[in-house]
Design a protein around this motif. Structure first.
Motif, PDB file in Angstrom:
ATOM      1  N   ARG A   1     -47.692 -12.767 -82.707  1.00  0.00           N
ATOM      2  CA  ARG A   1     -47.594 -12.819 -84.171  1.00  0.00           C
ATOM      3  C   ARG A   1     -47.204 -14.213 -84.658  1.00  0.00           C
ATOM      4  O   ARG A   1     -47.767 -14.720 -85.624  1.00  0.00           O
ATOM      5  CB  ARG A   1     -46.539 -11.820 -84.667  1.00  0.00           C
ATOM      6  CG  ARG A   1     -46.558 -10.453 -84.021  1.00  0.00           C
ATOM      7  CD  ARG A   1     -47.845  -9.705 -84.210  1.00  0.00           C
ATOM      8  NE  ARG A   1     -47.737  -8.323 -83.735  1.00  0.00           N
ATOM      9  CZ  ARG A   1     -48.772  -7.506 -83.587  1.00  0.00           C
ATOM     10  NH1 ARG A   1     -49.996  -7.921 -83.876  1.00  0.00           N
ATOM     11  NH2 ARG A   1     -48.601  -6.257 -83.150  1.00  0.00           N
ATOM     12  N   VAL A   2     -46.250 -14.844 -83.979  1.00  0.00           N
ATOM     13  CA  VAL A   2     -45.661 -16.095 -84.448  1.00  0.00           C
ATOM     14  C   VAL A   2     -46.678 -17.226 -84.632  1.00  0.00           C
ATOM     15  O   VAL A   2     -46.636 -17.922 -85.654  1.00  0.00           O
ATOM     16  CB  VAL A   2     -44.522 -16.536 -83.498  1.00  0.00           C
ATOM     17  CG1 VAL A   2     -44.030 -17.939 -83.861  1.00  0.00           C
ATOM     18  CG2 VAL A   2     -43.368 -15.544 -83.575  1.00  0.00           C
TER      19      VAL A   2
ATOM     20  N   ILE B   1     -42.766  -7.552 -88.367  1.00  0.00           N
ATOM     21  CA  ILE B   1     -41.691  -6.713 -88.885  1.00  0.00           C
ATOM     22  C   ILE B   1     -41.747  -5.334 -88.235  1.00  0.00           C
ATOM     23  O   ILE B   1     -40.729  -4.774 -87.836  1.00  0.00           O
ATOM     24  CB  ILE B   1     -41.785  -6.602 -90.419  1.00  0.00           C
ATOM     25  CG1 ILE B   1     -41.557  -7.970 -91.056  1.00  0.00           C
ATOM     26  CG2 ILE B   1     -40.772  -5.585 -90.954  1.00  0.00           C
ATOM     27  CD1 ILE B   1     -41.845  -8.015 -92.537  1.00  0.00           C
ATOM     28  N   GLY B   2     -42.971  -4.789 -88.109  1.00  0.00           N
ATOM     29  CA  GLY B   2     -43.132  -3.502 -87.451  1.00  0.00           C
ATOM     30  C   GLY B   2     -42.704  -3.537 -85.991  1.00  0.00           C
ATOM     31  O   GLY B   2     -42.165  -2.565 -85.459  1.00  0.00           O
ATOM     32  N   ASP B   3     -42.937  -4.688 -85.319  1.00  0.00           N
ATOM     33  CA  ASP B   3     -42.543  -4.833 -83.913  1.00  0.00           C
ATOM     34  C   ASP B   3     -41.025  -4.909 -83.750  1.00  0.00           C
ATOM     35  O   ASP B   3     -40.462  -4.412 -82.765  1.00  0.00           O
ATOM     36  CB  ASP B   3     -43.161  -6.119 -83.328  1.00  0.00           C
ATOM     37  CG  ASP B   3     -44.671  -6.031 -83.206  1.00  0.00           C
ATOM     38  OD1 ASP B   3     -45.215  -4.907 -83.241  1.00  0.00           O
ATOM     39  OD2 ASP B   3     -45.310  -7.097 -83.089  1.00  0.00           O
ATOM     40  N   LEU B   4     -40.358  -5.540 -84.716  1.00  0.00           N
ATOM     41  CA  LEU B   4     -38.926  -5.794 -84.586  1.00  0.00           C
ATOM     42  C   LEU B   4     -38.046  -4.663 -85.106  1.00  0.00           C
ATOM     43  O   LEU B   4     -36.883  -4.543 -84.699  1.00  0.00           O
ATOM     44  CB  LEU B   4     -38.553  -7.088 -85.342  1.00  0.00           C
ATOM     45  CG  LEU B   4     -39.168  -8.401 -84.834  1.00  0.00           C
ATOM     46  CD1 LEU B   4     -38.791  -9.547 -85.766  1.00  0.00           C
ATOM     47  CD2 LEU B   4     -38.714  -8.701 -83.407  1.00  0.00           C
ATOM     48  N   VAL B   5     -38.600  -3.838 -85.996  1.00  0.00           N
ATOM     49  CA  VAL B   5     -37.769  -2.857 -86.703  1.00  0.00           C
ATOM     50  C   VAL B   5     -38.207  -1.427 -86.375  1.00  0.00           C
ATOM     51  O   VAL B   5     -39.391  -1.111 -86.456  1.00  0.00           O
ATOM     52  CB  VAL B   5     -37.869  -3.076 -88.234  1.00  0.00           C
ATOM     53  CG1 VAL B   5     -36.995  -2.069 -88.972  1.00  0.00           C
ATOM     54  CG2 VAL B   5     -37.485  -4.507 -88.590  1.00  0.00           C
ATOM     55  N   PRO B   6     -37.272  -0.538 -85.983  1.00  0.00           N
ATOM     56  CA  PRO B   6     -37.610   0.870 -85.754  1.00  0.00           C
ATOM     57  C   PRO B   6     -38.010   1.551 -87.064  1.00  0.00           C
ATOM     58  O   PRO B   6     -37.554   1.169 -88.142  1.00  0.00           O
ATOM     59  CB  PRO B   6     -36.317   1.468 -85.190  1.00  0.00           C
ATOM     60  CG  PRO B   6     -35.243   0.534 -85.612  1.00  0.00           C
ATOM     61  CD  PRO B   6     -35.857  -0.820 -85.672  1.00  0.00           C
ATOM     62  N   SER B   7     -38.842   2.567 -86.972  1.00  0.00           N
ATOM     63  CA  SER B   7     -39.419   3.217 -88.149  1.00  0.00           C
ATOM     64  C   SER B   7     -38.376   3.722 -89.132  1.00  0.00           C
ATOM     65  O   SER B   7     -38.551   3.623 -90.347  1.00  0.00           O
ATOM     66  CB  SER B   7     -40.319   4.379 -87.704  1.00  0.00           C
ATOM     67  OG  SER B   7     -40.844   5.064 -88.809  1.00  0.00           O
ATOM     68  N   SER B   8     -37.276   4.267 -88.618  1.00  0.00           N
ATOM     69  CA  SER B   8     -36.263   4.860 -89.498  1.00  0.00           C
ATOM     70  C   SER B   8     -35.542   3.827 -90.357  1.00  0.00           C
ATOM     71  O   SER B   8     -34.833   4.172 -91.299  1.00  0.00           O
ATOM     72  CB  SER B   8     -35.224   5.626 -88.670  1.00  0.00           C
ATOM     73  OG  SER B   8     -34.533   4.742 -87.797  1.00  0.00           O
TER      74      SER B   8
ATOM     75  N   LYS C   1     -38.416 -14.862 -80.686  1.00  0.00           N
ATOM     76  CA  LYS C   1     -38.906 -14.460 -79.367  1.00  0.00           C
ATOM     77  C   LYS C   1     -39.546 -13.083 -79.502  1.00  0.00           C
ATOM     78  O   LYS C   1     -38.864 -12.067 -79.597  1.00  0.00           O
ATOM     79  CB  LYS C   1     -37.745 -14.407 -78.367  1.00  0.00           C
ATOM     80  CG  LYS C   1     -37.062 -15.743 -78.142  1.00  0.00           C
ATOM     81  CD  LYS C   1     -35.879 -15.601 -77.196  1.00  0.00           C
ATOM     82  CE  LYS C   1     -35.165 -16.935 -77.002  1.00  0.00           C
ATOM     83  NZ  LYS C   1     -33.984 -16.794 -76.105  1.00  0.00           N
ATOM     84  N   GLU C   2     -40.859 -13.086 -79.534  1.00  0.00           N
ATOM     85  CA  GLU C   2     -41.567 -11.826 -79.714  1.00  0.00           C
ATOM     86  C   GLU C   2     -41.898 -11.198 -78.369  1.00  0.00           C
ATOM     87  O   GLU C   2     -41.833 -11.853 -77.328  1.00  0.00           O
ATOM     88  CB  GLU C   2     -42.848 -12.046 -80.521  1.00  0.00           C
ATOM     89  CG  GLU C   2     -43.771 -13.109 -79.941  1.00  0.00           C
ATOM     90  CD  GLU C   2     -44.956 -13.371 -80.857  1.00  0.00           C
ATOM     91  OE1 GLU C   2     -45.360 -12.457 -81.574  1.00  0.00           O
ATOM     92  OE2 GLU C   2     -45.470 -14.494 -80.837  1.00  0.00           O
TER      93      GLU C   2
END
Length: 413
Positions: free
Chosen positions: A78-79, A127-134, A195-196
């Motif tokens: 992504r970066v 953002i989707g990769d770093l953050v859980p759905s909830s 760091k992805e």
């Protein structure tokens, strides 16, 4: 518990995300709110030319996103897309100072949007990769809160600078253009600290065309995503009809100064900041759908206000309400899109969605520009604009009603 642990593990990366959102917002909003008035006042743009300006921005910003989003998913990166996309946008503010006609501005805006679009699906997917759905609602709200702070600061500072400098608009935008480019560079450079997750998509070895066809097949099996696309397309088509007219009303009907144009954005931004935290919590507790309905029906008031406001200060006052609506929009629109997109295809689904919206708003803005040219030639400036504003308002109301068909995606604990 597991999702809370994941959020802790990505805390450092999220700090960089917040910094980037501020810098990017400053870089963009030092100039973006004033491009329309610049086109009308300095370059003498007509309604149809304003339609083209808005349309090419819509389509160019989205036409390449299917490609960029799919490539981002394939590479599992992504970066780099966010980094280079930001650099391109930053450098392309500078030629604005040397333009001689509205048609040149249309081409520059198209180029900036076309090449800078590589960052958009990658940003949403990151953002989707770093953050859980909830936690999507709250984190998205926080990111947008920081972006709103940057936007507010930049727009107010730019308006004050322009009012202080005086002279022609070309002279007024010199300092804001330099600042916009500088913060655009900063927003790109800070991303190197993220760091992805490494690793390609499982389908990375497939031919690119086959990969794209698979995304289409996955989308066909995602009814909630397709329904969301349909509702959004109907609403944004009618919403975009009035977009080319705002700068004309500000500059020609209400004779607003650049400082007053800045105040319009600032007041809206203040109320967005005040309500964004609450909106994020509501998105994660009450649900996404109620917020989406509030947003869409709330935006029906925009063309109505522009159609009948006797002065710019009425619009500035009502913009406080639009700021509240924008807070709910920021907390729900992207959140709902992430909810209905499969995790492995978030980049490409985001790109597909944005391509669809870019396409319908391209035609909407173009129709709005030419339609207002026609109505103005027949009924005069004020009544001609009012007719097109009413078309947009009625269409927005119809489009907003389609959101009742959406399914709530929030998973109750």
């Amino acid at each position: 518990m597991e999702e809370d642990k994941r959020l802790e593990e990505t805390a450092e990366e999220l700090k960089v995300v917040y910094v980037r959102s501020v810098a990017n917002a400053i870089g963009t909003n030092m100039m973006h709110p004033f491009v329309g008035p610049y086109a009308v006042k300095e370059l003498g743009a007509s309604s149809s030319e304003m339609g083209w300006l808005q349309s090419v921005s819509n389509i160019s910003n989205n036409v390449m996103q299917v490609f960029w989003g799919r490539l981002s998913d394939r590479l599992g990166r992504r970066v780099p897309f966010i980094f280079f996309g930001g650099l391109i946008v930053a450098f392309l503010w500078v030629p604005l100072l040397f333009l001689k006609s509205a048609s040149q501005l249309v081409l520059l805006v198209a180029l900036q949007a076309l090449l800078g679009s590589m960052a958009v699906p990658a940003w949403t997917a990151l953002i989707g990769d770093l953050v859980p759905s909830s936690h999507f609602g709250r984190v998205n709200a926080k990111i947008n809160l920081w972006a709103s702070v940057g936007s507010l600061t930049a727009t107010l500072a730019s308006g004050v600078i322009m009012a202080s400098v005086g002279g022609t608009m070309r002279e007024q935008i010199l300092i804001p253009t330099v600042v916009a480019s500088a913060f655009g560079l900063i927003s790109s450079v800070v991303m190197v600290r993220v760091k992805e997750k490494s690793g390609k998509n499982d389908n990375a070895e497939k031919p690119f065309i086959a990969d794209l066809l698979e995304v289409v097949r996955v989308a066909e099996k995602s009814p909630n995503f397709l329904r969301y696309c349909t509702c959004s397309a109907i609403f944004t088509f009618f919403m975009s009809i009035s977009w080319p007219l705002f700068a004309i009303t500000q500059a020609k009907v209400l004779n607003a100064s650049m400082l007053e144009v800045a105040l319009l954005s600032v007041v809206q931004g203040i109320f967005t900041i005040l309500f964004i935290g609450w909106a994020g919590r509501l998105a994660d507790t009450v649900g996404r759908k109620p917020l989406l309905l509030l947003v869409r029906f709330g935006y029906v008031t925009v063309p109505l206000t522009y159609a009948f406001a006797p002065n710019i200060y009425i619009i500035i006052t009502v913009s406080a309400f639009w700021g509240v609506v924008a807070a709910f929009e920021q907390a729900s629109v992207t959140t709902y899109l992430l909810d209905v997109s499969p995790e492995a295809h978030r980049g490409s689904f985001t790109a597909f969605y944005n391509l669809l919206i870019g396409t319908v708003t391209f035609f909407g803005s173009l129709i709005g520009g030419y339609l207002s040219d026609l109505t103005i030639s027949v009924y005069g400036l004020v009544l001609g604009l009012q007719i097109v504003y009413m078309v947009s308002a009625v269409g927005r109301g119809i489009g907003a009603a389609t959101y009742f068909r959406l399914k709530e995606t929030l998973k109750k604990k």
